[in-house]
Design an enzyme around this catalytic site. Sequence first.
Site, mmCIF file in Angstrom:
data_model
loop_
_atom_site.group_PDB
_atom_site.id
_atom_site.type_symbol
_atom_site.label_atom_id
_atom_site.label_comp_id
_atom_site.label_asym_id
_atom_site.label_seq_id
_atom_site.Cartn_x
_atom_site.Cartn_y
_atom_site.Cartn_z
ATOM 1 N N CYS A 132 -12.004 -8.802 1.258
ATOM 2 C CA CYS A 132 -11.430 -9.015 2.582
ATOM 3 C C CYS A 132 -12.528 -8.936 3.639
ATOM 4 C CB CYS A 132 -10.365 -7.952 2.823
ATOM 5 S SG CYS A 132 -9.147 -8.408 4.009
ATOM 6 N N HIS A 133 -12.590 -9.941 4.507
ATOM 7 C CA HIS A 133 -13.598 -9.958 5.568
ATOM 8 C C HIS A 133 -13.259 -8.948 6.655
ATOM 9 C CE1 HIS A 133 -14.251 -13.890 3.704
ATOM 10 N NE2 HIS A 133 -15.500 -13.767 4.130
ATOM 11 N N ASP A 175 4.796 10.485 3.002
ATOM 12 C CA ASP A 175 4.004 11.718 3.042
ATOM 13 C C ASP A 175 4.650 12.777 3.928
ATOM 14 O OD1 ASP A 175 1.604 13.413 2.681
ATOM 15 O OD2 ASP A 175 1.302 12.959 4.812
#
Length: 158
Positions: free
Chosen positions: A75-76, A127
Amino acid sequence: MLLTHLNEENQPKMVDIGDKETTERIALASGRISMNKEAYDAIVNHCVKKGPVLQTAIIAGIMGAKKTSELIPMCHSIMLNGVDIDILEEKETCSFKLYARVKTQAKTGVEMEALMSVSIGLLTIYDMVKAIDKSMTISGVMLEHKSGGKSGDYNAKK
């Protein structure tokens, strides 16, 4: 189909986007977290000891979009113009649906940033209330829409 992330020797590479045109890119992704009534009520009534769950999930989703290229190898790294997150309360099913809209002016799209944003936002909800319900499920993380770039617009089938 030609896999652009492989070189002639079938080894991984990052695609060169240098010659691509800079255009406006927008992506919208969504996903859902379902839980028991006790966990759902604790969130909507602001009774979770760890703090404001939905607001924290929004901040986490924004951070997730910004960190995408650090976690997904091909991914760039791109400058984001904006990340907008909405969380819908779904009382009947004790669930929350999170939407992330990511926008940029770049040579590559922001689909992965939108998907990462949704995933991190939902994981943050998990979470924060796992002490109440460990059986929560995250589902349906998907790209709803994308616009801009060579491949044009995409809209998920409803």
